[in-house]
Write a protein that holds these residues in place. Structure first.
Motif, PDB file in Angstrom:
ATOM      1  N   LYS A 269       0.936  -1.163   0.057  1.00  0.00           N
ATOM      2  CA  LYS A 269       0.065   0.101  -0.099  1.00  0.00           C
ATOM      3  C   LYS A 269       0.726   1.164  -0.209  1.00  0.00           C
ATOM      4  O   LYS A 269       0.513   2.191  -0.435  1.00  0.00           O
ATOM      5  N   THR A 270       1.959   1.261   0.658  1.00  0.00           N
ATOM      6  CA  THR A 270       2.838   2.303   0.815  1.00  0.00           C
ATOM      7  C   THR A 270       4.150   2.257  -0.369  1.00  0.00           C
ATOM      8  O   THR A 270       5.162   2.989  -0.169  1.00  0.00           O
ATOM      9  N   GLY A 271       3.781   1.377  -1.272  1.00  0.00           N
ATOM     10  CA  GLY A 271       5.004   1.270  -2.240  1.00  0.00           C
ATOM     11  C   GLY A 271       5.077  -0.267  -2.657  1.00  0.00           C
ATOM     12  O   GLY A 271       5.579  -1.206  -1.624  1.00  0.00           O
ATOM     13  N   LYS A 272       5.047  -0.738  -3.830  1.00  0.00           N
ATOM     14  CA  LYS A 272       5.164  -2.065  -4.163  1.00  0.00           C
ATOM     15  C   LYS A 272       6.456  -2.706  -4.100  1.00  0.00           C
ATOM     16  O   LYS A 272       7.456  -1.642  -4.086  1.00  0.00           O
ATOM     17  N   ILE A 273       6.655  -4.028  -3.936  1.00  0.00           N
ATOM     18  CA  ILE A 273       7.932  -4.448  -3.872  1.00  0.00           C
ATOM     19  C   ILE A 273       8.405  -4.889  -5.027  1.00  0.00           C
ATOM     20  O   ILE A 273       7.736  -5.977  -5.578  1.00  0.00           O
ATOM     21  N   ASP A 274       9.256  -4.306  -5.828  1.00  0.00           N
ATOM     22  CA  ASP A 274       9.815  -4.741  -7.196  1.00  0.00           C
ATOM     23  C   ASP A 274      10.925  -5.748  -7.274  1.00  0.00           C
ATOM     24  O   ASP A 274      11.320  -6.061  -8.141  1.00  0.00           O
ATOM     25  N   TYR A 275      11.815  -5.650  -6.189  1.00  0.00           N
ATOM     26  CA  TYR A 275      13.111  -6.340  -6.273  1.00  0.00           C
ATOM     27  C   TYR A 275      13.428  -6.936  -5.035  1.00  0.00           C
ATOM     28  O   TYR A 275      13.093  -6.920  -3.894  1.00  0.00           O
ATOM     29  N   ILE A 276      14.118  -8.115  -5.295  1.00  0.00           N
ATOM     30  CA  ILE A 276      14.761  -8.943  -4.262  1.00  0.00           C
ATOM     31  C   ILE A 276      16.424  -8.671  -4.448  1.00  0.00           C
ATOM     32  O   ILE A 276      17.005  -8.930  -5.597  1.00  0.00           O
ATOM     33  N   ILE A 277      17.196  -8.306  -3.386  1.00  0.00           N
ATOM     34  CA  ILE A 277      18.626  -7.774  -3.497  1.00  0.00           C
ATOM     35  C   ILE A 277      19.372  -8.987  -2.905  1.00  0.00           C
ATOM     36  O   ILE A 277      19.260  -9.379  -1.782  1.00  0.00           O
ATOM     37  N   VAL A 278      20.290  -9.417  -3.765  1.00  0.00           N
ATOM     38  CA  VAL A 278      21.518 -10.435  -3.134  1.00  0.00           C
ATOM     39  C   VAL A 278      22.484  -9.730  -2.769  1.00  0.00           C
ATOM     40  O   VAL A 278      23.256  -9.015  -3.559  1.00  0.00           O
ATOM     41  N   HIS A 279      22.684  -9.694  -1.319  1.00  0.00           N
ATOM     42  CA  HIS A 279      23.905  -9.093  -0.649  1.00  0.00           C
ATOM     43  C   HIS A 279      24.963 -10.329  -0.240  1.00  0.00           C
ATOM     44  O   HIS A 279      24.367 -11.502  -0.033  1.00  0.00           O
ATOM     45  N   ASP A 280      25.867  -9.894   0.127  1.00  0.00           N
ATOM     46  CA  ASP A 280      26.765 -10.728   0.955  1.00  0.00           C
ATOM     47  C   ASP A 280      27.263 -10.093   2.265  1.00  0.00           C
ATOM     48  O   ASP A 280      27.419  -8.826   2.199  1.00  0.00           O
ATOM     49  N   THR A 281      27.727 -10.799   3.257  1.00  0.00           N
ATOM     50  CA  THR A 281      27.910 -10.154   4.546  1.00  0.00           C
ATOM     51  C   THR A 281      29.200  -9.347   4.739  1.00  0.00           C
ATOM     52  O   THR A 281      29.455  -8.912   5.539  1.00  0.00           O
ATOM     53  N   GLU A 282      30.197  -9.927   3.869  1.00  0.00           N
ATOM     54  CA  GLU A 282      31.738  -9.744   4.080  1.00  0.00           C
ATOM     55  C   GLU A 282      32.063 -10.168   5.595  1.00  0.00           C
ATOM     56  O   GLU A 282      33.025  -9.301   6.128  1.00  0.00           O
ATOM     57  N   GLY A 283      31.767 -11.151   6.263  1.00  0.00           N
ATOM     58  CA  GLY A 283      31.944 -11.601   7.370  1.00  0.00           C
ATOM     59  C   GLY A 283      31.186 -12.762   7.715  1.00  0.00           C
ATOM     60  O   GLY A 283      30.443 -13.191   7.104  1.00  0.00           O
ATOM     61  N   GLY A 284      31.368 -13.276   8.767  1.00  0.00           N
ATOM     62  CA  GLY A 284      30.634 -14.321   9.392  1.00  0.00           C
ATOM     63  C   GLY A 284      29.205 -14.150   9.886  1.00  0.00           C
ATOM     64  O   GLY A 284      28.784 -12.866  10.052  1.00  0.00           O
ATOM     65  N   TRP A 285      28.398 -15.382   9.938  1.00  0.00           N
ATOM     66  CA  TRP A 285      27.082 -14.936  10.305  1.00  0.00           C
ATOM     67  C   TRP A 285      26.756 -14.461  11.494  1.00  0.00           C
ATOM     68  O   TRP A 285      25.874 -13.476  11.827  1.00  0.00           O
ATOM     69  N   GLN A 286      27.603 -14.875  12.745  1.00  0.00           N
ATOM     70  CA  GLN A 286      27.367 -14.313  13.849  1.00  0.00           C
ATOM     71  C   GLN A 286      27.472 -12.778  14.231  1.00  0.00           C
ATOM     72  O   GLN A 286      26.777 -12.278  14.608  1.00  0.00           O
ATOM     73  N   GLY A 287      28.740 -12.359  13.662  1.00  0.00           N
ATOM     74  CA  GLY A 287      28.866 -10.993  13.746  1.00  0.00           C
ATOM     75  C   GLY A 287      27.938 -10.272  12.832  1.00  0.00           C
ATOM     76  O   GLY A 287      27.347  -9.069  13.228  1.00  0.00           O
ATOM     77  N   THR A 288      27.261 -10.693  11.822  1.00  0.00           N
ATOM     78  CA  THR A 288      26.398  -9.981  10.916  1.00  0.00           C
ATOM     79  C   THR A 288      24.962 -10.055  11.777  1.00  0.00           C
ATOM     80  O   THR A 288      24.218  -9.091  11.785  1.00  0.00           O
ATOM     81  N   LEU A 289      24.509 -11.203  12.573  1.00  0.00           N
ATOM     82  CA  LEU A 289      23.590 -11.114  13.408  1.00  0.00           C
ATOM     83  C   LEU A 289      23.845 -10.034  14.780  1.00  0.00           C
ATOM     84  O   LEU A 289      22.661  -9.402  15.001  1.00  0.00           O
ATOM     85  N   ASN A 290      24.768 -10.001  15.078  1.00  0.00           N
ATOM     86  CA  ASN A 290      24.795  -8.971  16.200  1.00  0.00           C
ATOM     87  C   ASN A 290      24.818  -7.565  15.548  1.00  0.00           C
ATOM     88  O   ASN A 290      24.380  -6.611  16.362  1.00  0.00           O
ATOM     89  N   LEU A 291      25.335  -7.204  14.530  1.00  0.00           N
ATOM     90  CA  LEU A 291      24.958  -5.766  13.620  1.00  0.00           C
ATOM     91  C   LEU A 291      23.664  -5.512  13.445  1.00  0.00           C
ATOM     92  O   LEU A 291      23.311  -4.591  13.759  1.00  0.00           O
ATOM     93  N   VAL A 292      23.009  -6.480  13.015  1.00  0.00           N
ATOM     94  CA  VAL A 292      21.494  -6.240  12.585  1.00  0.00           C
ATOM     95  C   VAL A 292      20.643  -5.924  13.837  1.00  0.00           C
ATOM     96  O   VAL A 292      19.748  -5.416  13.768  1.00  0.00           O
TER      97      VAL A 292
END
Length: 640
Positions: A269-292
C-alpha cells in the motif's frame, strides 16, 4: 552448451584422473546397481563405493551433487569445514554454536564426518580429504551406517526411495526442517537427473530416476522439529521447507530526534515491492546477526548462513529496511544477506546456500508478484547511486564469483541462452558466458594482489574489438579519463550473466553494445557465444534530443508533493544516453514515488506516507548497474 575457456593456457585447470583407492570391506559386495550408470573414469569411484558399501549408486551420486555438484575442491575445505565431492566435515564443534536462539550445539559427530568415515572405512583422514575416490567411499560408508542405525535395509540394489532417512541424516542438520529440505533437494535431483563436467574435467551423467521417497523415515532420525515460533505475529515469513526463525531488528529511538534501524510501512500500500537484492555479509554470520540487532546500525530482511542455508528474518517484508544504499530501492525491495566474502567467492557460496536462497526467493517472488528475472532479482552491485557524488561509493557484492546462472536454474527461471535470433545491430542480447570455465583475469583479492583462478559470472567490455584494447570507462567510478581495471571490486567494465544490452555493431567474433553512453566490445564467436539475442523493448532518445539524462531513482515531480512534505530534488547522474543509442527496458511499470519516513513512529499524512507522482520512469539496463530514465525523454520501441 559448450563454453570456451576464458583463461590463458598457463592458468588452465588440469584434469586429474580419479583413481579408485582400496577400501576396507564390510562384507561381500552386494550385486551391481540396477539403475543406469554414468560412464567415464570419474564414475568408477561411485560404482566401486556403491558396490562396496551397499548404497544405491543413484543415491550416492545425488547426495554428492547436492553437496558439491561432484567437485572435489582439490583438497581444500569449504567454510563449513567440508572436503571433497561428499563434503566430509572436520570442524571444531565450538565454532558452530548459535548464540542467537537458533540451532544449539551441533553433535560433534555431525561436524566431523570425515573422522567417522575414517573409522568406518579404515582409510587415512588425509586420503579422505585429498583423494576423490577415497572421499566418495567415505560418503558411501556414512550413508550405509546411517541406514543401519535407522534399522533400514542396506544394499546397492535396494530402492532409492528407501534411503530418505539416511539422506536426511547426512545433511548434519539440527532439526527436521533442515534435514528434510536437504533430502527433498536430493530426491529432486534424482528425479531430474544431472550431467556435468567437474572442476577436474571429469564428465558425469546421472540419468533421471523418479521415485517416491519414504518421507516417514524422517521420524526415525530423532531430530527435533524446526525452529520454534514465538507468536503468530513474530513468526518468520519463510517457505515451510526452509529452516528459518524470527530474530528482529530493533525499531527504537536511539537519541533525541534519531531512531533505528528500519522504517515501519505497509507495503504494497505504501509502495510495491519490485526487487529482491542479493547481498553478501563480508564476514561471518554471527557478527552479521550482532550488527542487525544494533539499533544504531542498518538493517535488511534476511540473513542466511553459508554452511547450511539456515535463515533468520529481521524485518517484515511490508516494512522498509535500510540495506541498498539507495532510498528509492529500499522503498521497493527486500534484502537478503548471504554469509560470504565477495573476493573469496566459491569458498563461501555453497550449494546449500544457493539452494536455500533460491527457495526463499521463489517464495518471496510469488508472494509479492516479483518477476524471476535479472532485472528484479538483482545483486547489491546493480544498485545505482542516488546522486553523482554517491556513485563511486556504491557496493559491489556479491561480486564476480556469485554464480547467477546456477542461481537462476535453481529459481526455475534459467537465464536466456538460445540462438533463435541473430545477434546484429539493434537487437537485445542477454549475457550468458557460463561460469566454471569462464575464468577471467581478476586482481586484488589476496594480500599479494592476486586472485585465485576460479569461475566468474561476467565478460569484460573493451574500448575496441581487440584483446589488448583498454577496458571501457566508467565516469562515475573513475571520474577522470582512465579505463576500468581488473580489480575485484571494479565493476566498471563488466557485463554480468543475465544482463541485457543493445547491440551497436558487430565485427567478426566481436560484439559492441551500448554501455554507459559508449560502445563496449566483447568477444562472442558464433561457435561458442557469450550473448544471445531475444525480443524486448528498448528506449531511445526522442527525436531532436542529442542527450538524455539518466537517474538513480524515480522520484516524483515537485507538483506531486503536498506543502507539508519537502520536495526531493530530482538530480540526474553523470551519465547520459546519446543520440542513436538504445538500452533495454528492465521494467516499464515502476512506481514514481517517495516514501516519506523521517521520524520515529510517524503519522500520516505528513510522515510514513507515500507521495505518488505522475512523471513516468522506465528502469533500464545501462552499465553494470541499472538506471532510470524519464518516459518524457525517450521513445519506447521493440528491438529489431
Amino acid at each position: 552448451m559448450r563454453r570456451r575457456p576464458k583463461i590463458l593456457a598457463a592458468l588452465a585447470a588440469v584434469a586429474l584422473p580419479m583413481t579408485v583407492v582400496g577400501v576396507s570391506s564390510g562384507g561381500p559386495p552386494p550385486a551391481a546397481a540396477a539403475t543406469p550408470s554414468p560412464s567415464g573414469v570419474a564414475a568408477e569411484a561411485f560404482r566401486a563405493a556403491s558396490a562396496q558399501y551397499g548404497v544405491p549408486e543413484a543415491v550416492l551420486l545425488a547426495v554428492s551433487y547436492a553437496e558439491s555438484r561432484w567437485d572435489d575442491h582439490q583438497g581444500k575445505s569449504s567454510t563449513s569445514g567440508g572436503y571433497g565431492p561428499m563434503h566430509l566435515t572436520a570442524v571444531n564443534p565450538s565454532t558452530s554454536v548459535d548464540l542467537s536462539g537458533g540451532p544449539k550445539q551441533v553433535k560433534a559427530e555431525s561436524l566431523n564426518t570425515l573422522y567417522t568415515a575414517a573409522k568406518l572405512t579404515g582409510l587415512d583422514p588425509v586420503a579422505l580429504r585429498n583423494d576423490t575416490a577415497a572421499n566418495i567411499a567415505g560418503g558411501a560408508a556414512l550413508l550405509a551406517d546411517y541406514q543401519r542405525s535407522l534399522k533400514l535395509p542396506v544394499g546397492a540394489d535396494t530402492s532409492a526411495a528407501d534411503w530418505y532417512g539416511a539422506v536426511s541424516t547426512y545433511a548434519g542438520a539440527t532439526d527436521r526442517t533442515s534435514a528434510a529440505a536437504f533430502a527433498d533437494d536430493v530426491y529432486t535431483i534424482l528425479a531430474k537427473g544431472a550431467a556435468r563436467t567437474t572442476n577436474t574435467g571429469q564428465q558425469l551423467v546421472m540419468p533421471a530416476l523418479k521415485v517416491t521417497p519414504a518421507k516417514a523415515q524422517l521420524a526415525r532420525t530423532a531430530l527435533p522439529a524446526g525452529p520454534a515460533r514465538v507468536t503468530a505475529a513474530e513468526s518468520a515469513e519463510c517457505p515451510k521447507q526452509l529452516a528459518c526463525e524470527w530474530l528482529p531488528a530493533p525499531y527504537q529511538v536511539t537519541a533525541p530526534g534519531d531512531y533505528g534501524n528500519h522504517d515501519l510501512a505497509d507495503r504494497p500500500k505504501t509502495g510495491k515491492i519490485d526487487y529482491i537484492i542479493v547481498h553478501d555479509t563480508e564476514g561471518g554470520w554471527q557478527g552479521t546477526l550482532n550488527l542487525v540487532q544494533d539499533p544504531t546500525y542498518v538493517s535488511w530482511q534476511y540473513t542466511m548462513r553459508s554452511s547450511d542455508g539456515y535463515t533468520w528474518q529481521h524485518v517484515k517484508s511490508d516494512d522498509v529496511a535500510w540495506h541498498a544504499g539507495n532510498w528509492y530501492v529500499n522503498m521497493h525491495s527486500i534484502g537478503i544477506e548471504h554469509e560470504g566474502i565477495a573476493a573469496q567467492g566459491a569458498t563461501w557460496y555453497t550449494e546449500a546456500l544457493y539452494r536455500n536462497s533460491a527457495r526463499l526467493v521463489r517464495y518471496l517472488a510469488a508472494k509479492n508478484n516479483i518477476p524471476l528475472d535479472r532485472a528484479h532479482i538483482i545483486g547489491h552491485d546493480q544498485i545505482p547511486g542516488t546522486l553523482p557524488t554517491t556513485v563511486a561509493g556504491m557496493h559491489w557484492d556479491p561480486g564476480p564469483y556469485w554464480d547467477w546462472e546456477r542461481y537462476f536454474d535453481l529459481l526455475e527461471a534459467p537465464i536466456y541462452g538460445h540462438s533463435v535470433f541473430p545477434v546484429k545491430a539493434g537487437s537485445i542480447v542477454t549475457i550468458k558466458p557460463g561460469f566454471a570455465d569462464n575464468v577471467q583475469v581478476i586482481t586484488g583479492c589476496n594480500s599479494d594482489g592476486t586472485c585465485t583462478p576460479q569461475g566468474s559470472n561476467f565478460v569484460y567490455l573493451r574500448q575496441a574489438p581487440d584483446d589488448a584494447a583498454p577496458l571501457v570507462k566508467d565516469l562515475g567510478l573513475r571520474p577522470g579519463s582512465s579505463a576500468s581495471t581488473t580489480q575485484v571490486s571494479d565493476i566498471g567494465a563488466r557485463a554480468a550473466a543475465g544482463a541485457q544490452y543493445v547491440v551497436a555493431e558487430r565485427s567478426g567474433d566481436w560484439v559492441a553494445v551500448w554501455y554507459l553512453g559508449a560502445k563496449g566490445w566483447f568477444k562472442s564467436p558464433a561457435s561458442a557465444p557469450d550473448a544471445f539475442a531475444k525480443p524486448g523493448l528498448v528506449v531511445k532518445p526522442k527525436p531532436g534530443k542529442t542527450t538524455v539524462p539518466v537517474y538513480g531513482r524515480a522520484y516524483p515531480e515537485q507538483a506531486a508533493y503536498p506543502a507539508t512534505i519537502p520536495y526531493q530534488t530530482v538530480t540526474p547522474l553523470q551519465y547520459t544516453i546519446g543520440e542513436g543509442q538504445a538500452y533495454p527496458v528492465g521494467d516499464a511499470s515502476i512506481e514514481t514515488d517517495y516514501y516519506r519516513a523521517v521520524t520515529f513512529d510517524g503519522v500520516p499524512p505528513n510522515d510514513h506516507v507515500q507521495v505518488l507522482g505522475k512523471d513516468r520512469y522506465y528502469q533500464i539496463w545501462f552499465g553494470h548497474r541499472m538506471a532510470y530514465v524519464r518516459a518524457a525523454d525517450v521513445d519506447l520501441k521493440p528491438a529489431f
